[in-house]
Design a protein around this motif. Structure first.
Motif, PDB file in Angstrom:
ATOM      1  N   THR A 126      -5.925 -19.281   5.342  1.00 22.91           N
ATOM      2  CA  THR A 126      -6.858 -18.379   4.662  1.00 22.91           C
ATOM      3  C   THR A 126      -8.079 -18.200   5.541  1.00 22.91           C
ATOM      4  O   THR A 126      -8.854 -19.144   5.743  1.00 22.91           O
ATOM      5  CB  THR A 126      -7.284 -18.964   3.301  1.00 22.91           C
ATOM      6  OG1 THR A 126      -6.135 -19.353   2.563  1.00 22.91           O
ATOM      7  CG2 THR A 126      -8.072 -17.928   2.507  1.00 22.91           C
ATOM      8  N   PRO A 127      -8.282 -17.003   6.103  1.00 22.87           N
ATOM      9  CA  PRO A 127      -9.430 -16.808   6.991  1.00 22.87           C
ATOM     10  C   PRO A 127     -10.741 -16.740   6.231  1.00 22.87           C
ATOM     11  O   PRO A 127     -10.781 -16.355   5.058  1.00 22.87           O
ATOM     12  CB  PRO A 127      -9.122 -15.466   7.663  1.00 22.87           C
ATOM     13  CG  PRO A 127      -8.264 -14.743   6.691  1.00 22.87           C
ATOM     14  CD  PRO A 127      -7.445 -15.793   5.987  1.00 22.87           C
ATOM     15  N   ALA A 128     -11.803 -17.132   6.873  1.00 20.76           N
ATOM     16  CA  ALA A 128     -13.137 -16.999   6.300  1.00 20.76           C
ATOM     17  C   ALA A 128     -13.375 -15.539   5.943  1.00 20.76           C
ATOM     18  O   ALA A 128     -12.993 -14.628   6.677  1.00 20.76           O
ATOM     19  CB  ALA A 128     -14.186 -17.484   7.290  1.00 20.76           C
ATOM     20  N   GLY A 129     -13.987 -15.307   4.792  1.00 27.18           N
ATOM     21  CA  GLY A 129     -14.235 -13.945   4.339  1.00 27.18           C
ATOM     22  C   GLY A 129     -13.295 -13.493   3.257  1.00 27.18           C
ATOM     23  O   GLY A 129     -13.536 -12.477   2.610  1.00 27.18           O
ATOM     24  N   ALA A 132     -14.338 -16.738  -1.496  1.00 29.24           N
ATOM     25  CA  ALA A 132     -15.390 -17.686  -1.152  1.00 29.24           C
ATOM     26  C   ALA A 132     -14.919 -18.745  -0.168  1.00 29.24           C
ATOM     27  O   ALA A 132     -15.679 -19.653   0.167  1.00 29.24           O
ATOM     28  CB  ALA A 132     -15.898 -18.365  -2.429  1.00 29.24           C
ATOM     29  N   SER A 133     -13.658 -18.640   0.267  1.00 25.45           N
ATOM     30  CA  SER A 133     -13.109 -19.671   1.139  1.00 25.45           C
ATOM     31  C   SER A 133     -13.767 -19.667   2.511  1.00 25.45           C
ATOM     32  O   SER A 133     -14.069 -18.605   3.058  1.00 25.45           O
ATOM     33  CB  SER A 133     -11.600 -19.464   1.329  1.00 25.45           C
ATOM     34  OG  SER A 133     -10.883 -19.808   0.174  1.00 25.45           O
ATOM     35  N   ALA A 134     -13.947 -20.845   3.050  1.00 30.69           N
ATOM     36  CA  ALA A 134     -14.197 -20.967   4.473  1.00 30.69           C
ATOM     37  C   ALA A 134     -12.861 -20.807   5.187  1.00 30.69           C
ATOM     38  O   ALA A 134     -11.804 -20.742   4.559  1.00 30.69           O
ATOM     39  CB  ALA A 134     -14.818 -22.326   4.779  1.00 30.69           C
ATOM     40  N   ASP A 135     -12.893 -20.701   6.507  1.00 35.52           N
ATOM     41  CA  ASP A 135     -11.664 -20.660   7.290  1.00 35.52           C
ATOM     42  C   ASP A 135     -10.873 -21.937   6.996  1.00 35.52           C
ATOM     43  O   ASP A 135     -11.359 -23.043   7.243  1.00 35.52           O
ATOM     44  CB  ASP A 135     -12.030 -20.565   8.767  1.00 35.52           C
ATOM     45  CG  ASP A 135     -10.834 -20.269   9.635  1.00 35.52           C
ATOM     46  OD1 ASP A 135     -10.339 -19.135   9.566  1.00 35.52           O
ATOM     47  OD2 ASP A 135     -10.398 -21.182  10.362  1.00 35.52           O
ATOM     48  N   HIS A 136      -9.676 -21.803   6.435  1.00 36.33           N
ATOM     49  CA  HIS A 136      -8.997 -22.981   5.897  1.00 36.33           C
ATOM     50  C   HIS A 136      -7.490 -22.880   6.103  1.00 36.33           C
ATOM     51  O   HIS A 136      -6.886 -21.847   5.799  1.00 36.33           O
ATOM     52  CB  HIS A 136      -9.302 -23.099   4.402  1.00 36.33           C
ATOM     53  CG  HIS A 136      -8.909 -24.413   3.794  1.00 36.33           C
ATOM     54  ND1 HIS A 136      -9.241 -25.633   4.348  1.00 36.33           N
ATOM     55  CD2 HIS A 136      -8.219 -24.703   2.667  1.00 36.33           C
ATOM     56  CE1 HIS A 136      -8.776 -26.606   3.587  1.00 36.33           C
ATOM     57  NE2 HIS A 136      -8.140 -26.064   2.559  1.00 36.33           N
ATOM     58  N   ASP A 239     -11.076 -19.353  -3.798  1.00 37.38           N
ATOM     59  CA  ASP A 239     -11.308 -20.461  -2.881  1.00 37.38           C
ATOM     60  C   ASP A 239     -10.024 -21.280  -2.782  1.00 37.38           C
ATOM     61  O   ASP A 239      -9.664 -22.022  -3.699  1.00 37.38           O
ATOM     62  CB  ASP A 239     -12.458 -21.341  -3.377  1.00 37.38           C
ATOM     63  CG  ASP A 239     -12.934 -22.332  -2.308  1.00 37.38           C
ATOM     64  OD1 ASP A 239     -12.146 -22.633  -1.396  1.00 37.38           O
ATOM     65  OD2 ASP A 239     -14.086 -22.790  -2.405  1.00 37.38           O
ATOM     66  N   ALA A 240      -9.334 -21.151  -1.652  1.00 38.57           N
ATOM     67  CA  ALA A 240      -8.055 -21.822  -1.461  1.00 38.57           C
ATOM     68  C   ALA A 240      -8.182 -23.333  -1.554  1.00 38.57           C
ATOM     69  O   ALA A 240      -7.219 -24.027  -1.903  1.00 38.57           O
ATOM     70  CB  ALA A 240      -7.460 -21.429  -0.105  1.00 38.57           C
ATOM     71  N   GLU A 269      -2.549 -14.499  -6.412  1.00 40.40           N
ATOM     72  CA  GLU A 269      -3.563 -14.547  -5.364  1.00 40.40           C
ATOM     73  C   GLU A 269      -3.225 -13.463  -4.350  1.00 40.40           C
ATOM     74  O   GLU A 269      -2.428 -13.651  -3.430  1.00 40.40           O
ATOM     75  CB  GLU A 269      -3.581 -15.940  -4.745  1.00 40.40           C
ATOM     76  CG  GLU A 269      -3.947 -17.012  -5.773  1.00 40.40           C
ATOM     77  CD  GLU A 269      -3.751 -18.429  -5.272  1.00 40.40           C
ATOM     78  OE1 GLU A 269      -4.233 -19.358  -5.932  1.00 40.40           O
ATOM     79  OE2 GLU A 269      -3.104 -18.615  -4.215  1.00 40.40           O
ATOM     80  N   ALA A 270      -3.852 -12.311  -4.535  1.00 42.34           N
ATOM     81  CA  ALA A 270      -3.357 -11.073  -3.939  1.00 42.34           C
ATOM     82  C   ALA A 270      -3.403 -11.040  -2.417  1.00 42.34           C
ATOM     83  O   ALA A 270      -2.664 -10.266  -1.796  1.00 42.34           O
ATOM     84  CB  ALA A 270      -4.138  -9.885  -4.502  1.00 42.34           C
TER      85      ALA A 270
END
Length: 521
Positions: A126-129, A132-136, A239-240, A269-270
């Motif tokens: 899951t990329p940042a942006g 609300a997730s950070a790069d994860h 937020d993943a 989670e589209a």
């Protein structure tokens, strides 16, 4: 950085998915990877069990530098039955960073874990942006077992290069599971929906473990990583990392009790795929006997003892939240009727229990009843005399009288007995697993605190919007955290076999109980 609101309102989920993928190109993503699953590239087989190995491709997952496996411990173990619960089980878990050669050990005793089976890694980036997730990056690991013996308890441990659960100092990490029996026998299962991460979710998990269930049904809205729940790429707050918390919270019970999930609106989670279920497919391995694995991975069935369980996906028929409305093109309903015909004709199956997210009948002030479910599936529940329908979506406990044709055919007081072969269907909303509670228009009425009201104001979501209705079928209402316990008792042919259903509060108190009875085949 989601889809602009003015575009999202005019775009399907698939169109939003393609829009965001074009926005987050390889040049703009950190580490050069797009989000999806690792690709299966082969298989490895051992006597009595199978496992699939997978390697993320360069185009579908970020590169990852592996660390010393001795410094990494698996977490978030959760089980699921395969197509045949008597002989198949999937063990799933998570690791916080990439590891080498993940595997599962299994045996009949904790001191004999000689079977070592390679496991499949599904990498979810899951990329940042995105919300609300950070790069994860998340690493989910799965080992699918077949050829097990019915009614047998197995010991297992999960590991990877540098972390071997068979080593003496790691024996405390072992888990167990028990396969379904080969013949009819008494058993217990539990159910709820709408859990998320909270003190209340954790408390319900602890109580469920104490019931010693054969399996647990989760009727959708599992972790709430997407708090918006509209199934759009423009949903805010996603937020993943919430999944890391959820699987750690659930491990205490799910590592030994098959955790059979159905998907709700908050599980779409589209970002991950056009149908919204790409993330769920990374985290869960469910029976694959449904009608449309590509679009409806949460639709399946299994049999435990004398009881058939069917999981449906109401996002396919929901007028209230239409992100996936019509995604199956009608194939889900056709498959569902085929399953009902098969199970009703089977000589060794007495009960049919159906669970899914959106409610057919509920008087919550939040979502109330789903007209799409009433239109598509309620006629089938009645035609094939479904014994129990379990829903979530509304964050409270509510149980109906016996219903047929939207009408009460029999009042079902606390402690009463329903006979679905002649009377109709009972519906239970068990959506108070952990998320914040909703409200009723009528006062609570539950065991020891009964306050009967035969006319309750509510509404049903239709294709034309909300339609108000006044209903007589709301028999039990409890506005606090709770779950469902069902005890199945077989009987000789011609005698009454029973489902004893109890609503259990987070306090451990019983708030409802009733019986469903039918003559055993």
């Amino acid at each position: 950085m989601g889809v602009p609101d003015q575009l999202a309102d005019r775009m399907s989920m698939a169109e939003q998915h393609e829009y965001l993928r074009s926005r987050f190109s390889r040049r703009t993503m950190m580490r050069g990877g797009a989000v999806t699953l690792g690709a299966v590239v082969g298989g490895a087989f051992v006597p009595g069990a199978t496992a699939r190995a997978a390697v993320p491709t360069r185009s579908t997952a970020p590169s990852a530098q592996k660390v010393d496996g001795r410094l990494v411990a698996p977490f978030g173990r959760h089980l699921a039955y395969g197509n045949d619960p008597r002989t198949e089980m999937t063990v799933s878990w998570q690791v916080p960073v990439a590891v080498d050669k993940p595997f599962l050990r299994i045996g009949a005793h904790p001191w004999d874990l000689s079977h070592r089976i390679g496991a499949e890694v599904r990498t979810l980036y899951t990329p940042a942006g995105v919300g609300a997730s950070a790069d994860h990056t998340q690493y989910y690991v799965h080992a699918e077992l077949a050829g097990l013996k019915p009614g047998r308890t197995y010991y297992y441990g999960v590991g990877h290069a540098g972390f071997d659960p068979a080593e003496p100092h790691l024996l405390g990490t072992l888990g167990t599971f028990t396969t379904a029996p080969a013949h009819k026998a008494p058993f217990t299962f539990t159910a709820f929906g709408d859990q998320g991460v909270s003190y209340h979710g954790l408390a319900n998990d602890a109580l469920i473990l104490g019931q010693n269930p054969a399996f647990h049904l989760h009727a959708g809205d599992i972790a709430y990583a997407d708090p918006s729940g509209a199934g759009k790429t423009a949903d805010t707050g996603f937020d993943a990392r919430t999944w890391d918390q959820f699987l750690a919270q659930t491990e205490s019970v799910a590592k030994s009790v098959p955790w059979m999930v159905s998907y709700g609106n908050h599980d779409m989670e589209a970002w991950y795929s056009p149908n919204g279920y790409g993330g769920e497919e990374a985290r869960f391995t469910l029976p694959d006997n449904g009608p449309d694995k590509k679009n409806l991975p949460g639709v399946y069935s299994f049999v435990h003892g004398n009881t058939a369980i069917i999981s449906l996906d109401p996002n396919d028929v929901s007028f209230e939240i239409p992100a996936n409305l019509g995604i199956s093109g009608g194939t889900q309903t056709k498959w569902f009727e085929t399953q009902l015909k098969k199970y009703r004709a089977a000589k060794d199956i007495d009960f049919v229990v159906v669970f899914f997210h959106h409610c057919a009948y509920c008087t919550s002030t939040a979502h109330a009843s789903e007209g799409g479910v009433r239109q598509e599936w309620v006629p089938l529940f009645e035609k094939y005399q479904v014994d129990l329908v379990i829903n979530g979506h509304n964050h409270q406990y509510e149980r109906t009288d016996v219903i047929k044709g939207d009408t009460v055919t029999k009042k079902l007081p606390i402690g009463g007995t329903a006979y679905p072969e002649t009377e109709g269907v009972v519906y239970v909303t068990a959506g108070a697993a952990g998320r914040s509670l909703y409200a009723f228009t009528a006062p609570d009425s539950y065991e020891g605190h009964e306050h009967e009201v035969d006319a309750v104001a509510s509404f049903v979501n239709t294709k034309d919007g909300k339609v108000n209705e006044t209903v007589a079928w709301s028999r039990v209402r409890y506005l606090n955290y709770s779950f469902l316990r069902v005890d199945v008792t077989p009987a000789p042919k011609g005698h009454y076999t029973t489902l004893t259903v109890q609503g259990i509060a987070e306090t451990g108190d019983r708030i409802d109980h009733f019986t469903v009875a039918r003559r055993a085949k």
